[in-house]
Design an enzyme around this catalytic site. Sequence first.
Site, short mmCIF file in Angstrom:
data_model
loop_
_atom_site.label_atom_id
_atom_site.label_comp_id
_atom_site.label_asym_id
_atom_site.label_seq_id
_atom_site.Cartn_x
_atom_site.Cartn_y
_atom_site.Cartn_z
N ILE A 22 -0.90 -2.39 12.78
CA ILE A 22 0.08 -3.08 13.63
C ILE A 22 1.43 -3.19 12.95
O ILE A 22 2.39 -3.66 13.55
CB ILE A 22 -0.41 -4.49 14.06
CG1 ILE A 22 -0.77 -5.35 12.85
CG2 ILE A 22 -1.56 -4.36 15.04
CD1 ILE A 22 -1.12 -6.79 13.20
N GLY A 25 5.12 -1.39 5.97
CA GLY A 25 6.27 -1.78 5.17
C GLY A 25 6.26 -1.10 3.83
O GLY A 25 5.41 -0.24 3.55
N VAL A 30 -0.17 -3.22 7.58
CA VAL A 30 -0.82 -4.40 8.16
C VAL A 30 -1.69 -3.94 9.32
O VAL A 30 -1.26 -3.16 10.17
CB VAL A 30 0.22 -5.44 8.65
CG1 VAL A 30 -0.48 -6.65 9.26
CG2 VAL A 30 1.14 -5.86 7.51
N LYS A 45 -3.13 -7.20 5.37
CA LYS A 45 -2.15 -6.32 4.72
C LYS A 45 -2.82 -5.67 3.53
O LYS A 45 -3.31 -6.34 2.62
CB LYS A 45 -0.94 -7.13 4.26
CG LYS A 45 0.17 -6.31 3.65
CD LYS A 45 1.33 -7.23 3.28
CE LYS A 45 2.59 -6.49 3.00
NZ LYS A 45 3.69 -7.43 2.72
N ASP A 144 13.56 -12.71 0.37
CA ASP A 144 13.66 -11.54 1.24
C ASP A 144 13.82 -11.97 2.69
O ASP A 144 13.13 -11.49 3.58
CB ASP A 144 12.43 -10.63 1.07
CG ASP A 144 12.64 -9.24 1.64
OD1 ASP A 144 13.81 -8.81 1.78
OD2 ASP A 144 11.64 -8.56 1.95
#
Length: 195
Positions: A22, A25, A30, A45, A144
């Site tokens: 889904i 990164g 994930v 993840k 972040d």
Amino acid sequence: MPVATNTQAVQTIGKYELIRPIGDGNMGTVFLARDPFSLQDVAVKIATPKPADDERIARRRRKLFYIEAKAAGMLRHPNIVATIDAGIEDDRRYIVMEYVQGASTLDRFCRPDNLLPIEHVVGIMLKCAIAFGFAHNQGVVHRDIKPKNIMLTQDNEVKICDFGLALITNADINDTQVMGRLGWPRYMSPEQVSE
């Protein structure tokens, strides 16, 4: 690791059955997954090793993944995605988080043709500020913050995610932190740039 069922193999990590990817990164992929005991959907993840990384960079990636699991696990707040579990299986590192069905990141609202109303933006900012204040009081600095790491649920609730670059300010002396300029320059705070 595949597990045989009646008609097909089910991909698993730990006790969690992986359903489908889904999100993707820099640090991992994930998956929508299922906890077979609680029958709840979760987000898992899984760290993605990069074959081109030298050992120093691979160690840094492993450390950042560990810090993400620890930092997010320290935080229980309605506007922060909850971390449920973490583990290592066959040298694959994973973090299990609350699955926020139907949520989308604020990234999609950062185009001139799709901006949110100002009163909605102010509400989002307030919820983020409260959540970041809570995290700061727990000794966690996100480092972040960007639209892609702030989700909006179907009920317009805010959920902050991705603590992969977090700094744990009250970490044990043996718990080495990853320092330096981490994150995306467009979204770095002045404190991060001056590190």
